[in-house]
Design a protein around this motif. Sequence first.
Motif, mmCIF file in Angstrom:
data_model
loop_
_atom_site.group_PDB
_atom_site.id
_atom_site.type_symbol
_atom_site.label_atom_id
_atom_site.label_comp_id
_atom_site.label_asym_id
_atom_site.label_seq_id
_atom_site.Cartn_x
_atom_site.Cartn_y
_atom_site.Cartn_z
ATOM 1 N N TRP A 59 57.839 41.818 36.122
ATOM 2 C CA TRP A 59 56.708 42.464 36.770
ATOM 3 C C TRP A 59 56.751 43.952 36.486
ATOM 4 C CZ3 TRP A 59 54.625 40.101 41.779
ATOM 5 C CH2 TRP A 59 54.659 38.713 41.678
ATOM 6 N N THR A 82 50.423 48.311 40.108
ATOM 7 C CA THR A 82 50.101 47.015 40.689
ATOM 8 C C THR A 82 49.725 46.027 39.595
ATOM 9 O OG1 THR A 82 49.293 48.084 42.701
ATOM 10 C CG2 THR A 82 48.640 45.799 42.341
ATOM 11 N N ASP A 83 50.373 44.870 39.613
ATOM 12 C CA ASP A 83 50.013 43.774 38.726
ATOM 13 C C ASP A 83 49.143 42.814 39.519
ATOM 14 O OD1 ASP A 83 49.807 41.739 36.914
ATOM 15 O OD2 ASP A 83 51.874 41.059 37.101
ATOM 16 N N GLY A 84 47.917 42.585 39.039
ATOM 17 C CA GLY A 84 46.978 41.777 39.819
ATOM 18 C C GLY A 84 46.570 40.494 39.163
ATOM 19 N N ARG A 89 48.756 39.982 43.883
ATOM 20 C CA ARG A 89 49.087 41.368 43.579
ATOM 21 C C ARG A 89 50.583 41.595 43.781
ATOM 22 N NH1 ARG A 89 44.096 40.597 42.496
ATOM 23 N NH2 ARG A 89 42.451 41.899 43.411
ATOM 24 N N MET A 91 53.311 44.971 43.596
ATOM 25 C CA MET A 91 53.490 46.409 43.405
ATOM 26 C C MET A 91 54.959 46.759 43.603
ATOM 27 S SD MET A 91 51.509 49.536 45.327
ATOM 28 C CE MET A 91 52.059 48.976 46.965
ATOM 29 N N ARG A 156 47.882 38.655 48.461
ATOM 30 C CA ARG A 156 46.767 37.980 47.794
ATOM 31 C C ARG A 156 45.455 38.567 48.274
ATOM 32 N NH1 ARG A 156 47.821 33.806 44.645
ATOM 33 N NH2 ARG A 156 49.862 32.780 44.775
ATOM 34 N N ASN A 157 44.568 38.812 47.338
ATOM 35 C CA ASN A 157 43.234 39.313 47.666
ATOM 36 C C ASN A 157 42.341 38.111 47.942
ATOM 37 O OD1 ASN A 157 40.853 40.741 47.897
ATOM 38 N ND2 ASN A 157 40.530 40.854 45.689
ATOM 39 N N MET A 192 45.348 48.925 48.586
ATOM 40 C CA MET A 192 45.840 47.551 48.580
ATOM 41 C C MET A 192 44.755 46.649 49.169
ATOM 42 S SD MET A 192 49.651 48.433 50.060
ATOM 43 C CE MET A 192 50.183 46.723 50.109
#
Length: 210
Positions: A59, A82-84, A89, A91, A156-157, A192
């Motif tokens: 990551w 941030t890796d999305g 996500r 960070m 999670r978004n 975030m």
Amino acid sequence: MAVAALVVAAAGCGTSGAGSGSGPGSGGSGAGAVAPGAPTPGLVMPSTLPTRPSDMSLWPTEAPEPEGPCPASGVRVSLGITDGALGLRAMGVLLDNCGTRPFEVSGYPDVAVLDERREDLEVTVRRGTEAAGGTARPTRIVLRPGQRAQASVMWRNTVTRADVPATSGAYLRVRPAPGVEPQTVAPHDGPMDLGNTGAVDVTPWQLAER
């Protein structure tokens, strides 16, 4: 006359394609036909897509090097990129020993998600690597001057309810170890976006390579 000829030619091509049974949906056995229910060639079906990385070391944690004087605690907190991928996500939370003495950390960083006014949001912080499919376990680390430890905050978004407002965290407050003054930092790539999950997952400190 030339325009009329082109119209007639185009109409003839369409009639020819329909009669050959090679068009999509025609049910024919031509080279371009796709059987009902069969996957489209070259299309990756959702069930075969990866859900998350299996190795936390993959990551990304690259971010601009923190600047400014070293805090009195001798350690400085900063955040990675941030890796999305695929809605999960991740960070990086970075801890640098910028002082002159060894600094011990163990277990998990103590984190809180803050709003634009730097006030606590109602966000549950869960400890563990289950959300990332990782295998990292809490351990004791002694950072020598110049060394770095890292952890990750994941969320999670996801928006599943229209009656619950989505949460957006502008800052992260991080206490590296018990009795140490917390430090408040802002993500490099925007707030975030927690959706309305109301939760983040935190992984344990691990020694990082620099």
